[in-house]
Motif scaffolding. Structure first.
Motif, PDB file in Angstrom:
ATOM      1  N   TYR A   8      -1.617   4.761   5.222  1.00  9.38           N
ATOM      2  CA  TYR A   8      -0.862   4.123   4.131  1.00  9.38           C
ATOM      3  C   TYR A   8       0.381   3.424   4.676  1.00  9.38           C
ATOM      4  O   TYR A   8       0.714   2.310   4.252  1.00  9.38           O
ATOM      5  CB  TYR A   8      -0.458   5.145   3.067  1.00  9.38           C
ATOM      6  CG  TYR A   8       0.340   4.514   1.955  1.00  9.38           C
ATOM      7  CD1 TYR A   8      -0.291   3.863   0.899  1.00  9.38           C
ATOM      8  CD2 TYR A   8       1.739   4.514   1.990  1.00  9.38           C
ATOM      9  CE1 TYR A   8       0.441   3.242  -0.110  1.00  9.38           C
ATOM     10  CE2 TYR A   8       2.480   3.899   0.986  1.00  9.38           C
ATOM     11  CZ  TYR A   8       1.819   3.261  -0.063  1.00  9.38           C
ATOM     12  OH  TYR A   8       2.559   2.650  -1.038  1.00  9.38           O
TER      13      TYR A   8
ATOM     14  N   GLU B 256       1.316  -0.472   4.368  1.00  6.52           N
ATOM     15  CA  GLU B 256       2.609  -0.900   3.830  1.00  6.52           C
ATOM     16  C   GLU B 256       3.253  -1.925   4.758  1.00  6.52           C
ATOM     17  O   GLU B 256       3.792  -2.948   4.299  1.00  6.52           O
ATOM     18  CB  GLU B 256       3.516   0.321   3.670  1.00  6.52           C
ATOM     19  CG  GLU B 256       4.929   0.016   3.191  1.00  6.52           C
ATOM     20  CD  GLU B 256       4.996  -0.454   1.747  1.00  6.52           C
ATOM     21  OE1 GLU B 256       5.898  -1.261   1.436  1.00  6.52           O
ATOM     22  OE2 GLU B 256       4.154  -0.031   0.937  1.00  6.52           O
TER      23      GLU B 256
ATOM     24  N   LYS C  60      -7.153  -1.181  -0.927  1.00  8.28           N
ATOM     25  CA  LYS C  60      -5.875  -0.471  -0.833  1.00  8.28           C
ATOM     26  C   LYS C  60      -4.739  -1.426  -0.481  1.00  8.28           C
ATOM     27  O   LYS C  60      -3.635  -1.323  -1.028  1.00  8.28           O
ATOM     28  CB  LYS C  60      -5.972   0.645   0.203  1.00  8.28           C
ATOM     29  CG  LYS C  60      -6.823   1.830  -0.225  1.00  8.28           C
ATOM     30  CD  LYS C  60      -6.931   2.853   0.896  1.00  8.28           C
ATOM     31  CE  LYS C  60      -7.821   4.021   0.501  1.00  8.28           C
ATOM     32  NZ  LYS C  60      -7.981   4.986   1.615  1.00  8.28           N
TER      33      LYS C  60
ATOM     34  N   ASP D  35      -3.785  -3.318  -3.501  1.00 10.66           N
ATOM     35  CA  ASP D  35      -3.007  -2.459  -4.394  1.00 10.66           C
ATOM     36  C   ASP D  35      -1.552  -2.365  -3.935  1.00 10.66           C
ATOM     37  O   ASP D  35      -0.627  -2.420  -4.754  1.00 10.66           O
ATOM     38  CB  ASP D  35      -3.647  -1.069  -4.443  1.00 10.66           C
ATOM     39  CG  ASP D  35      -2.946  -0.154  -5.429  1.00 10.66           C
ATOM     40  OD1 ASP D  35      -2.855  -0.508  -6.625  1.00 10.66           O
ATOM     41  OD2 ASP D  35      -2.469   0.924  -5.008  1.00 10.66           O
ATOM     42  N   VAL D  36      -1.339  -2.239  -2.629  1.00 12.06           N
ATOM     43  CA  VAL D  36       0.027  -2.202  -2.102  1.00 12.06           C
ATOM     44  C   VAL D  36       0.737  -3.533  -2.382  1.00 12.06           C
ATOM     45  O   VAL D  36       1.899  -3.559  -2.811  1.00 12.06           O
ATOM     46  CB  VAL D  36       0.010  -1.898  -0.588  1.00 12.06           C
ATOM     47  CG1 VAL D  36       1.426  -1.977  -0.017  1.00 12.06           C
ATOM     48  CG2 VAL D  36      -0.582  -0.525  -0.316  1.00 12.06           C
TER      49      VAL D  36
ATOM     50  N   ARG E 267       2.147  -4.079  -5.830  1.00 10.95           N
ATOM     51  CA  ARG E 267       3.376  -3.367  -6.166  1.00 10.95           C
ATOM     52  C   ARG E 267       4.624  -4.029  -5.586  1.00 10.95           C
ATOM     53  O   ARG E 267       5.697  -3.444  -5.607  1.00 10.95           O
ATOM     54  CB  ARG E 267       3.279  -1.913  -5.685  1.00 10.95           C
ATOM     55  CG  ARG E 267       2.306  -1.107  -6.524  1.00 10.95           C
ATOM     56  CD  ARG E 267       2.319   0.371  -6.170  1.00 10.95           C
ATOM     57  NE  ARG E 267       1.033   0.771  -5.613  1.00 10.95           N
ATOM     58  CZ  ARG E 267       0.874   1.343  -4.433  1.00 10.95           C
ATOM     59  NH1 ARG E 267       1.919   1.561  -3.675  1.00 10.95           N
ATOM     60  NH2 ARG E 267      -0.311   1.682  -4.008  1.00 10.95           N
ATOM     61  N   LYS E 268       4.452  -5.242  -5.083  1.00  4.34           N
ATOM     62  CA  LYS E 268       5.577  -5.937  -4.468  1.00  4.34           C
ATOM     63  C   LYS E 268       6.004  -7.173  -5.256  1.00  4.34           C
ATOM     64  O   LYS E 268       6.607  -8.086  -4.705  1.00  4.34           O
ATOM     65  CB  LYS E 268       5.230  -6.304  -3.020  1.00  4.34           C
ATOM     66  CG  LYS E 268       5.046  -5.072  -2.133  1.00  4.34           C
ATOM     67  CD  LYS E 268       4.816  -5.430  -0.694  1.00  4.34           C
ATOM     68  CE  LYS E 268       4.666  -4.168   0.158  1.00  4.34           C
ATOM     69  NZ  LYS E 268       5.915  -3.377   0.198  1.00  4.34           N
TER      70      LYS E 268
END
Length: 272
Positions: A40, A44, A73, A76-77, A80-81
């Motif tokens: 993860y 990121e 994934k 998805d990260v 969130r930005k």
């Protein structure tokens, strides 16, 4: 009253113009063994490097379990930005499993639309080991075709694949085209000569994009093999290599993300 309405109309027009996007940034990145081994924290870090782009072409997505999940994934990260992203993943390329892979493309959905989820170019599967992945984007109601490609290694005649692919593009497309990928040769290779004669330009020239295992003095880059080519119908404004290593002490950590650096190309969307 009329002055208030006029002022409101001017304000709305100004806001509309402000919200319109004049340029898009395209990134191409061979993310080494992109699959379940990426943590993860690493996803990121990858997302931080990509967040300001609009379209990202990824090579070397693992074809088996974990590759598609890693792309999901990462998306998805990115979501969130501060922007909404979507993604498309190719089927595994046809070559035997020890070198087969998938391609992925992720993009911001605000200004960029699609009508399908893309396809591998089957017409090239007999001449190219990892047949390219094609996806059409619609930006300001104009179509732009993105082709994502990873050639065979430098000692296995990638030039033959590049020639086959570039000739296919020259004879089958007249509108805006982007060819992004890891070519395993540099842009000065004669295999690109006819492509360039037909108006296609590389984003970078003579810029090393792969990472050495160890730093030789201050030199941690190796080969100039990753690039993005744009057709003459696309106006380039800026391009370069995203060097997230910067100094030798960061090399070991950087190689956990990939042994390649991303290449970016910024283009005007009004001139597509």
């Amino acid at each position: 009253m009329f002055q208030k309405i006029l002022l409101l109309l001017l304000l709305l027009t100004a806001l509309q113009n402000f919200s319109q996007q004049d340029e898009i940034t395209i990134i191409s990145w061979n993310i080494q063994d992109f699959g379940k081994t990426k943590s993860y924290d690493e996803l990121e870090e990858i997302a931080e490097l990509l967040r300001d782009a609009d379209i990202v072409a990824i090579q070397e997505v693992v074809s088996g379990f974990g590759g598609a999940q890693a792309v999901a994934k990462l998306t998805d990260v990115l979501n969130r930005k501060g922007a909404q992203w979507d993604y498309a993943i190719s089927n595994p390329t046809r070559i035997p499993k020890y070198v087969t892979e998938r391609y992925a493309i992720v993009w911001k959905t605000k200004h960029i639309k699609i009508k399908n989820r893309g396809k591998l170019i089957k017409e090239l599967e007999t001449t190219i080991d990892r047949e390219p992945f094609l996806l059409d984007f619609y930006i300001a109601d104009k179509k732009m075709t993105l082709i994502n490609f990873h050639s065979r290694p430098h000692d296995k005649n990638p030039e033959a694949e590049i020639t086959a692919l570039t000739e296919y593009i020259i004879h089958n497309f007249t509108g805006p085209v982007i060819l992004a990928g890891d070519f395993n040769v540099d842009e000065a290779n004669p295999a690109f000569d006819n492509f360039k004669k037909n108006g296609y330009s590389p984003a970078v020239a003579n810029q090393k994009t792969t990472l050495k295992r160890d730093c030789d003095g201050f030199d941690y880059r190796n080969h100039a093999i990753d690039n993005i080519f744009n057709s003459k119908t696309i106006a380039k404004t800026k391009s370069g290599v995203i060097d997230f290593v910067r100094e030798c002490d960061n090399l070991e950590r950087a190689r956990k993300l990939s042994d390649h650096l991303p290449v970016y190309l910024k283009v005007e969307i009004n001139n597509l």
